[in-house]
Design a protein around this motif. Sequence first.
Motif, mmCIF file in Angstrom:
data_model
loop_
_atom_site.group_PDB
_atom_site.id
_atom_site.type_symbol
_atom_site.label_atom_id
_atom_site.label_comp_id
_atom_site.label_asym_id
_atom_site.label_seq_id
_atom_site.Cartn_x
_atom_site.Cartn_y
_atom_site.Cartn_z
ATOM 1 N N ARG A 1 0.823 -1.221 0.000
ATOM 2 C CA ARG A 1 0.000 0.000 0.000
ATOM 3 C C ARG A 1 0.852 1.265 0.000
ATOM 4 O O ARG A 1 0.571 2.221 -0.737
ATOM 5 N N ASP A 2 1.893 1.294 0.827
ATOM 6 C CA ASP A 2 2.682 2.517 0.963
ATOM 7 C C ASP A 2 3.456 2.824 -0.314
ATOM 8 O O ASP A 2 3.546 3.986 -0.731
ATOM 9 N N VAL B 1 10.236 1.853 2.382
ATOM 10 C CA VAL B 1 8.849 1.700 1.951
ATOM 11 C C VAL B 1 8.611 0.299 1.403
ATOM 12 O O VAL B 1 7.491 -0.212 1.454
ATOM 13 N N SER C 1 -0.625 12.174 -1.102
ATOM 14 C CA SER C 1 -0.231 10.764 -1.034
ATOM 15 C C SER C 1 0.835 10.550 0.035
ATOM 16 O O SER C 1 0.828 9.536 0.740
ATOM 17 N N LYS D 1 10.688 12.407 4.971
ATOM 18 C CA LYS D 1 9.297 12.585 4.562
ATOM 19 C C LYS D 1 8.912 14.059 4.629
ATOM 20 O O LYS D 1 8.231 14.578 3.733
ATOM 21 N N LEU E 1 1.046 4.208 -2.901
ATOM 22 C CA LEU E 1 0.742 5.613 -2.629
ATOM 23 C C LEU E 1 1.876 6.521 -3.103
ATOM 24 O O LEU E 1 1.649 7.544 -3.760
ATOM 25 N N LEU E 2 3.107 6.134 -2.756
ATOM 26 C CA LEU E 2 4.261 6.939 -3.155
ATOM 27 C C LEU E 2 4.380 6.979 -4.671
ATOM 28 O O LEU E 2 4.559 8.053 -5.271
ATOM 29 N N ILE F 1 1.236 7.842 3.807
ATOM 30 C CA ILE F 1 2.235 6.776 3.909
ATOM 31 C C ILE F 1 2.655 6.611 5.366
ATOM 32 O O ILE F 1 2.967 7.586 6.050
ATOM 33 N N ARG F 2 2.693 5.371 5.836
ATOM 34 C CA ARG F 2 2.897 5.108 7.261
ATOM 35 C C ARG F 2 4.356 5.015 7.700
ATOM 36 O O ARG F 2 4.705 5.536 8.755
#
Length: 436
Positions: free
Chosen positions: A21-22, A142, A195, A86, A25-26, A199-200
């Motif tokens: 998922r991350d 990531v 986005s 980030k 998103l990136l 991201i976690r």
Amino acid sequence: MSLGRTAGAARNPAQPLRHNRDFLLLWSGQVVSTVGTKISGLVYPLVTLALTGSPTKAGLVGFAFTLPGLIWYLLAGALVDRWNRKLVMMIADGVRAIAVGSIVFALLAGQPALWQLMLVAFIEGSGGVFFQLAEAAALPHVVTAEQLPAAVAQNQAREHGASLAGQPLGGLLFQLGHVVPFLTNAVSYLASLGSLMLIRPQFQQPRDRPPRRLFTEMGEGIAWLWRQHLLRSLVAIAALGNLAIGALPLILIVRMQQLGAPSVVIGLLFGLIGGGAVIGAVLAPWLQRRVPARVILIGSLWAWTALLGTLATLPNVVAMGLVMVPVTLLAPVLNVIVAGYRYALVPDRLLGRVTSVHRLISLGLSPVAVLGAGLVVSHLGSIPAFVIAAAVMALTALCAVAIPVVRRAPNVDTLITRTNELDQHASSSASPATQT
């Protein structure tokens, strides 16, 4: 720091990249913003010409857009390793959105001044330098180690695909109105910012020592790269090879015009070249698993040598396209391998700095290549320019063959395994002293 310990060890290593998922998103956020950046590269000269009618002023704005790469790389690399990566990426997106948005308001209100266009172009280019270095250093946090080659390949496809789509899209949007491409680009940076907020993972390991003087940290990245024989050799080879590759677009354009090709055909050929690079990026992980890295490293240089020499003999644009596309498939594969070496060998705390030095050296001669191509074509013609470029690439390939560490370069997976074993041995050797 090994690649295995840098790249998301806590996540399931068997997870396919498409389920990460991350990363999605990136990557999706960067697809949008990279297309926006490519639009800017075309639209800045167009809008300057439309407003001033001066090619010189258009050149000044274009120069302002590309200048930050030469100014900021070393400093940005050190800051990316020192700051929260980030946050750096989010600030870069926000600042670029505001700067490009100011052109939207200026166009709606009347006409932006030349100094504003140059300033905004410089700010946008500067944000791109910081963002690219932070993203490159953040990627191993990531994705997992197993996913990293595919992730690098997808980023290569994103870059080439954005180049393929961005410039034609920029021309189309410009036809709809001068304000439209700038508004689109500003929105693209806001989409990327959104986005990133979702991201976690953190984008760096915890820093276990206080920062030192900035120039000392910059020097640390340079010194580390100099001591690492494989990466140092690959950077030198890339710098020499880019003298030929950087000159190629201008030589191609002049030669195709001499062959009577209209602008639309020239554009189509460059589109085919970009499409070939996208296909190469998709195939890169598959080829990397099946072909020894040293074969790709050295073989691609000889392939480019043969291509440049062949281009001097071809009688029409169709033939030029037929020989160009297969060779351009190799460029993303080569980039994926070099990036894999960098992620496998460079400690996380140095990744931004070493990447910045790598890019500055390998890409720093590109403006010289373009200038040299213009001089050679003007005084000798396009065919001798192809021959000279082929000679430079042949010298590059001979250097690669002559350097033992390149000639015997291991596959990236083998290098990762060796590095992990050394790290584990060092940890086990240090543990008794730690317990004592």
